[in-house]
Design a protein around this motif. Structure first.
Motif, mmCIF file in Angstrom:
data_model
loop_
_atom_site.group_PDB
_atom_site.id
_atom_site.type_symbol
_atom_site.label_atom_id
_atom_site.label_comp_id
_atom_site.label_asym_id
_atom_site.label_seq_id
_atom_site.Cartn_x
_atom_site.Cartn_y
_atom_site.Cartn_z
ATOM 1 N N ALA A 129 0.818 -1.218 0.000
ATOM 2 C CA ALA A 129 0.000 0.000 0.000
ATOM 3 C C ALA A 129 0.852 1.270 0.000
ATOM 4 O O ALA A 129 0.329 2.362 -0.220
ATOM 5 N N VAL A 130 2.161 1.149 0.244
ATOM 6 C CA VAL A 130 2.986 2.348 0.373
ATOM 7 C C VAL A 130 3.340 2.924 -0.993
ATOM 8 O O VAL A 130 3.289 2.239 -2.019
ATOM 9 N N GLY A 131 3.717 4.201 -0.979
ATOM 10 C CA GLY A 131 3.960 4.909 -2.229
ATOM 11 C C GLY A 131 5.088 4.356 -3.073
ATOM 12 O O GLY A 131 5.083 4.513 -4.298
ATOM 13 N N PHE A 132 6.057 3.690 -2.443
ATOM 14 C CA PHE A 132 7.176 3.166 -3.220
ATOM 15 C C PHE A 132 6.709 2.207 -4.301
ATOM 16 O O PHE A 132 7.232 2.204 -5.413
ATOM 17 N N PHE A 133 5.735 1.378 -3.979
ATOM 18 C CA PHE A 133 5.286 0.395 -4.958
ATOM 19 C C PHE A 133 4.463 1.036 -6.079
ATOM 20 O O PHE A 133 4.370 0.484 -7.168
ATOM 21 N N LEU A 135 5.517 3.847 -7.298
ATOM 22 C CA LEU A 135 6.651 4.234 -8.140
ATOM 23 C C LEU A 135 7.146 3.053 -8.961
ATOM 24 O O LEU A 135 7.430 3.199 -10.156
ATOM 25 N N VAL A 136 7.239 1.878 -8.349
ATOM 26 C CA VAL A 136 7.693 0.694 -9.079
ATOM 27 C C VAL A 136 6.760 0.412 -10.255
ATOM 28 O O VAL A 136 7.216 0.144 -11.381
ATOM 29 N N GLU A 137 5.459 0.478 -10.024
ATOM 30 C CA GLU A 137 4.486 0.236 -11.094
ATOM 31 C C GLU A 137 4.642 1.263 -12.217
ATOM 32 O O GLU A 137 4.559 0.935 -13.401
ATOM 33 N N THR A 138 4.895 2.501 -11.835
ATOM 34 C CA THR A 138 5.030 3.582 -12.816
ATOM 35 C C THR A 138 6.314 3.429 -13.617
ATOM 36 O O THR A 138 6.333 3.660 -14.836
ATOM 37 N N VAL A 139 7.382 3.038 -12.945
ATOM 38 C CA VAL A 139 8.651 2.782 -13.633
ATOM 39 C C VAL A 139 8.492 1.606 -14.591
ATOM 40 O O VAL A 139 9.001 1.643 -15.730
ATOM 41 N N ARG A 140 7.786 0.568 -14.165
ATOM 42 C CA ARG A 140 7.553 -0.589 -15.038
ATOM 43 C C ARG A 140 6.837 -0.158 -16.321
ATOM 44 O O ARG A 140 7.218 -0.559 -17.423
ATOM 45 N N ALA A 141 5.823 0.680 -16.168
ATOM 46 C CA ALA A 141 5.073 1.160 -17.338
ATOM 47 C C ALA A 141 5.952 2.017 -18.239
ATOM 48 O O ALA A 141 5.876 1.930 -19.474
ATOM 49 N N TYR A 142 6.810 2.842 -17.622
ATOM 50 C CA TYR A 142 7.712 3.685 -18.402
ATOM 51 C C TYR A 142 8.703 2.831 -19.193
ATOM 52 O O TYR A 142 8.916 3.059 -20.395
ATOM 53 N N VAL A 151 15.312 -3.952 -18.440
ATOM 54 C CA VAL A 151 15.898 -3.161 -17.359
ATOM 55 C C VAL A 151 15.220 -3.547 -16.045
ATOM 56 O O VAL A 151 14.002 -3.744 -15.986
ATOM 57 N N ASP A 152 15.995 -3.646 -14.993
ATOM 58 C CA ASP A 152 15.480 -4.014 -13.669
ATOM 59 C C ASP A 152 14.648 -2.859 -13.107
ATOM 60 O O ASP A 152 15.191 -1.826 -12.713
ATOM 61 N N GLU A 153 13.340 -3.045 -13.053
ATOM 62 C CA GLU A 153 12.438 -1.978 -12.611
ATOM 63 C C GLU A 153 12.621 -1.639 -11.139
ATOM 64 O O GLU A 153 12.540 -0.460 -10.747
ATOM 65 N N LEU A 154 12.893 -2.649 -10.308
ATOM 66 C CA LEU A 154 13.057 -2.402 -8.884
ATOM 67 C C LEU A 154 14.340 -1.630 -8.608
ATOM 68 O O LEU A 154 14.353 -0.677 -7.827
#
Length: 210
Positions: A129-133, A135-142, A151-154
């Motif tokens: 539920a925290v904001g970091f995840f 960001l991970v989802e958004t980076v994955r989409a990018y 590229v390693d999304e995490l």
């Protein structure tokens, strides 16, 4: 009647006390309230909080969880304003993080200190539920939009998080004007994020020494 009292009168004393404590922290900018203060804000007796919390530290752990949840909620709201997979969404998340933690500096200490670690480790806490995840989802989409799913999304998200975490710490210190009086932090974050991600995309498949 405060929000805490309204919650209590709907029969949810535990959440009412958490909200009461959060309100006291936000108003004072410190963790210096007492259990009696939280009880008073919630409109209950001084003994009532101990039905749900063994002591103030347990209540603070619950408030820390609320802080993580609140940051996650604002992150989702910000992300959804931008096209999926856009770099603008990533930058906006960073700017939201800086704004959230600098405006609520007492919550920053609560969330990222020892109390926050215990709150994060609790069995009843949904870490996703925290904001970091967000960001991970958004980076994955990018990365998918860039054709860079290799590229390693995490790894990428943690480096971006470290960037905004650093900006946040500098802003909260109040010392940035001593080093750069005209610093525009949102603009600096924008250019730093774009430069970093451009390097990530350009450096795909290359070893650190190449």
């Amino acid at each position: 009647m405060s929000r805490a009292e309204k919650s209590y009168h709907h029969g949810d004393l535990r959440n009412a006390l958490i909200v009461a404590a959060a309100e006291l922290i936000e108003e004072s900018g410190s963790l210096g309230f007492t259990m009696a203060d939280a009880a008073r804000r919630a409109g209950v007796s001084n003994a009532a909080p101990y039905r749900h919390f063994r002591d103030k530290e347990a209540l603070l752990e619950a408030v820390s969880q609320l802080g993580f949840f609140g940051l996650g909620e604002t992150a989702r709201e910000v992300r959804d304003r931008y096209p999926a997979g856009s770099i603008e969404a990533i930058i906006a998340l960073g700017q939201n993080y800086i704004a959230f933690v600098t405006e609520k500096s007492a919550f920053y200490d609560l969330m990222w200190g020892d109390i926050g670690k215990r709150a994060f480790d609790a069995d009843n806490f949904d870490r996703k539920a925290v904001g970091f995840f967000v960001l991970v989802e958004t980076v994955r989409a990018y990365l998918a939009a860039q054709g860079a799913t290799d590229v390693d999304e995490l790894d990428t998200a943690i480096k971006l998080w470290a960037l905004v975490h650093g900006f946040s710490a500098i802003c909260m210190s109040g010392k940035l004007p001593y080093f750069h009086a005209a610093a525009d932090v949102p603009a600096m974050l924008d250019t730093a994020t774009r430069s970093f991600l451009a390097g990530v995309i350009a450096g795909r498949g290359k070893s650190p020494s190449s």
